[in-house]
Design a protein around this motif. Structure first.
Motif, PDB file in Angstrom:
ATOM      1  N   VAL A 165       3.490  76.954  82.313  1.00 33.27           N
ATOM      2  CA  VAL A 165       3.561  75.486  82.274  1.00 33.27           C
ATOM      3  C   VAL A 165       2.904  74.953  81.003  1.00 33.27           C
ATOM      4  CG1 VAL A 165       2.738  73.374  83.391  1.00 33.27           C
ATOM      5  CG2 VAL A 165       3.739  75.207  84.771  1.00 33.27           C
ATOM      6  N   GLN A 166       1.765  75.519  80.642  1.00 32.84           N
ATOM      7  CA  GLN A 166       1.085  75.106  79.417  1.00 32.84           C
ATOM      8  C   GLN A 166       1.966  75.353  78.197  1.00 32.84           C
ATOM      9  OE1 GLN A 166      -2.496  77.334  78.433  1.00 32.84           O
ATOM     10  NE2 GLN A 166      -3.397  75.563  77.442  1.00 32.84           N
ATOM     11  N   LEU A 193      13.167  65.508  76.937  1.00 34.59           N
ATOM     12  CA  LEU A 193      12.261  66.653  76.865  1.00 34.59           C
ATOM     13  C   LEU A 193      11.077  66.474  77.807  1.00 34.59           C
ATOM     14  CD1 LEU A 193      11.404  69.327  75.616  1.00 34.59           C
ATOM     15  CD2 LEU A 193      10.380  68.046  73.711  1.00 34.59           C
ATOM     16  N   GLU A 194      10.564  65.259  77.908  1.00 33.83           N
ATOM     17  CA  GLU A 194       9.413  65.014  78.781  1.00 33.83           C
ATOM     18  C   GLU A 194       9.803  65.141  80.254  1.00 33.83           C
ATOM     19  OE1 GLU A 194       6.438  64.926  77.461  1.00 33.83           O
ATOM     20  OE2 GLU A 194       7.546  65.192  75.592  1.00 33.83           O
ATOM     21  N   VAL A 195      11.002  64.690  80.594  1.00 33.06           N
ATOM     22  CA  VAL A 195      11.476  64.837  81.975  1.00 33.06           C
ATOM     23  C   VAL A 195      11.696  66.309  82.288  1.00 33.06           C
ATOM     24  CG1 VAL A 195      13.281  64.207  83.620  1.00 33.06           C
ATOM     25  CG2 VAL A 195      12.528  62.536  81.915  1.00 33.06           C
ATOM     26  N   LEU A 196      12.238  67.060  81.322  1.00 29.96           N
ATOM     27  CA  LEU A 196      12.419  68.496  81.515  1.00 29.96           C
ATOM     28  C   LEU A 196      11.085  69.185  81.780  1.00 29.96           C
ATOM     29  CD1 LEU A 196      14.110  71.113  81.414  1.00 29.96           C
ATOM     30  CD2 LEU A 196      13.694  71.149  78.939  1.00 29.96           C
ATOM     31  N   LYS A 197      10.073  68.839  81.013  1.00 28.88           N
ATOM     32  CA  LYS A 197       8.754  69.452  81.212  1.00 28.88           C
ATOM     33  C   LYS A 197       8.230  69.197  82.620  1.00 28.88           C
ATOM     34  CE  LYS A 197       7.361  69.260  76.331  1.00 28.88           C
ATOM     35  NZ  LYS A 197       6.465  68.642  75.341  1.00 28.88           N
ATOM     36  N   GLU A 198       8.391  67.979  83.102  1.00 27.70           N
ATOM     37  CA  GLU A 198       7.958  67.655  84.462  1.00 27.70           C
ATOM     38  C   GLU A 198       8.728  68.476  85.492  1.00 27.70           C
ATOM     39  OE1 GLU A 198       8.329  63.518  85.186  1.00 27.70           O
ATOM     40  OE2 GLU A 198       7.028  62.914  83.518  1.00 27.70           O
ATOM     41  N   ALA A 199      10.054  68.591  85.290  1.00 26.61           N
ATOM     42  CA  ALA A 199      10.891  69.336  86.231  1.00 26.61           C
ATOM     43  C   ALA A 199      10.508  70.810  86.254  1.00 26.61           C
ATOM     44  CB  ALA A 199      12.361  69.171  85.857  1.00 26.61           C
ATOM     45  N   CYS A 252       7.920  75.630  88.674  1.00 22.84           N
ATOM     46  CA  CYS A 252       6.997  76.760  88.570  1.00 22.84           C
ATOM     47  C   CYS A 252       5.926  76.718  89.657  1.00 22.84           C
ATOM     48  CB  CYS A 252       6.351  76.785  87.191  1.00 22.84           C
ATOM     49  SG  CYS A 252       7.476  77.226  85.857  1.00 22.84           S
ATOM     50  N   GLN A 253       5.371  75.546  89.897  1.00 23.96           N
ATOM     51  CA  GLN A 253       4.319  75.441  90.899  1.00 23.96           C
ATOM     52  C   GLN A 253       4.865  75.708  92.305  1.00 23.96           C
ATOM     53  OE1 GLN A 253       2.639  71.574  90.138  1.00 23.96           O
ATOM     54  NE2 GLN A 253       1.292  72.336  88.518  1.00 23.96           N
ATOM     55  N   LEU A 254       6.072  75.226  92.566  1.00 21.45           N
ATOM     56  CA  LEU A 254       6.683  75.484  93.866  1.00 21.45           C
ATOM     57  C   LEU A 254       6.996  76.968  94.024  1.00 21.45           C
ATOM     58  CD1 LEU A 254       7.733  74.228  96.486  1.00 21.45           C
ATOM     59  CD2 LEU A 254       9.927  73.856  95.344  1.00 21.45           C
ATOM     60  N   TYR A 255       7.514  77.588  92.982  1.00 22.82           N
ATOM     61  CA  TYR A 255       7.815  79.019  93.021  1.00 22.82           C
ATOM     62  C   TYR A 255       6.541  79.820  93.304  1.00 22.82           C
ATOM     63  CZ  TYR A 255      10.181  83.385  91.627  1.00 22.82           C
ATOM     64  OH  TYR A 255      10.739  84.642  91.586  1.00 22.82           O
ATOM     65  N   ALA A 256       5.442  79.471  92.653  1.00 22.90           N
ATOM     66  CA  ALA A 256       4.178  80.191  92.853  1.00 22.90           C
ATOM     67  C   ALA A 256       3.710  80.110  94.309  1.00 22.90           C
ATOM     68  CB  ALA A 256       3.102  79.639  91.924  1.00 22.90           C
ATOM     69  N   SER A 257       4.080  79.048  94.988  1.00 24.71           N
ATOM     70  CA  SER A 257       3.664  78.881  96.384  1.00 24.71           C
ATOM     71  C   SER A 257       4.392  79.841  97.322  1.00 24.71           C
ATOM     72  CB  SER A 257       3.943  77.442  96.844  1.00 24.71           C
ATOM     73  OG  SER A 257       3.210  76.511  96.081  1.00 24.71           O
ATOM     74  N   PHE A 258       5.564  80.316  96.905  1.00 21.93           N
ATOM     75  CA  PHE A 258       6.386  81.143  97.789  1.00 21.93           C
ATOM     76  C   PHE A 258       6.633  82.545  97.256  1.00 21.93           C
ATOM     77  CE2 PHE A 258       7.521  76.789  98.910  1.00 21.93           C
ATOM     78  CZ  PHE A 258       7.447  76.841 100.298  1.00 21.93           C
ATOM     79  N   ALA A 259       6.195  82.848  96.060  1.00 18.01           N
ATOM     80  CA  ALA A 259       6.534  84.122  95.415  1.00 18.01           C
ATOM     81  C   ALA A 259       5.872  85.304  96.103  1.00 18.01           C
ATOM     82  CB  ALA A 259       6.124  84.082  93.944  1.00 18.01           C
ATOM     83  N   GLY A 260       6.565  86.423  96.101  1.00 19.21           N
ATOM     84  CA  GLY A 260       6.001  87.681  96.558  1.00 19.21           C
ATOM     85  C   GLY A 260       5.371  88.426  95.396  1.00 19.21           C
TER      86      GLY A 260
END
Length: 217
Positions: free
Chosen positions: A84-85, A29-35, A40-48
């Motif tokens: 993410v929160q 579960l902790e690894v999933l949260k990190e992934a 999400c952060q990468l998506y936010a960098s490229f999202a329209g």
């Protein structure tokens, strides 16, 4: 940039997610949260401006993320931080089962609703670490592949929704089901038994696949 993508994360919170991701390591579960945070952060960098992102959690029953009454939210820094929160706050217990079919059906419903209207592409990223065991099931026999809702929800390209599957496990029926769901809907599949080594990369690779062909490249 025109409206581009609506995407739902469907995330397993069953009791088996408490198992170590590697011998003596942190829980899956902790690894999933990190992934998911990286995704999400990468998506936010490229999202329209037209992109939308939602989350459906599942243990013994599905639970849909909501922010201000919206379940598919703009992919902005603030909204992604809220997602993410919410993901990081999630916990589970050994008694939680695997209602994958119901959660997947819920995600398809969200992507078929008004909030996803105008999205040029619609995707689900389904993560699970065990075989489904709560109805409705996504069941291959008899063909065609479908979720046993009423009426059944076919899992094929007619949905207009690509389902990308990420799994932790090696059992043949589990691997076959996730592979079939992805293949029949035009998605990709990634399976591992080493969650701590592979999960973060799988989520990033799946995001790249979901956004491939969009502008800016």
């Amino acid at each position: 940039i025109p409206p581009r993508t609506a995407l739902e994360l469907v995330l397993d919170l069953s009791g088996s997610m408490l198992a170590p991701a590697s011998p003596g390591g942190v829980a899956r579960l902790e690894v999933l949260k990190e992934a998911v945070e990286i995704f999400c952060q990468l998506y936010a960098s490229f999202a329209g401006p037209g992109d939308r992102l939602g989350v459906v959690f599942f243990g013994s029953q599905p639970s849909v993320f909501s922010l201000g009454g919206e379940t598919l939210v703009p992919v902005t820094d603030d909204d992604v931080a809220s997602i993410v929160q919410a993901v990081n706050a999630r916990q589970t217990s050994p008694a939680e089962m695997t209602a994958m079919g119901g959660a997947l059906s819920g995600a398809i419903g969200e992507l078929s609703g008004a909030a996803a209207t105008g999205a040029a592409a619609r995707h689900v990223v389904l993560f699970t670490d065990g075989m489904q065991n709560v109805a409705p099931l996504a069941s291959p026999p008899p063909p065609p592949l479908a979720i046993a809702t009423v009426p059944p929800t076919p899992l094929d390209t007619g949905l207009g929704i690509a389902i990308h599957t990420i799994g932790v496990g090696a059992a043949s029926p589990f691997v076959a089901l996730l592979s079939d769901i992805a293949a029949e809907t035009g998605g990709t599949t990634n399976i591992t038994i080493a969650a701590d080594e592979d999960l973060r990369a799988f989520f990033v690779e799946t995001l790249v696949e979901a956004l491939k062909g969009n502008s800016p490249q």
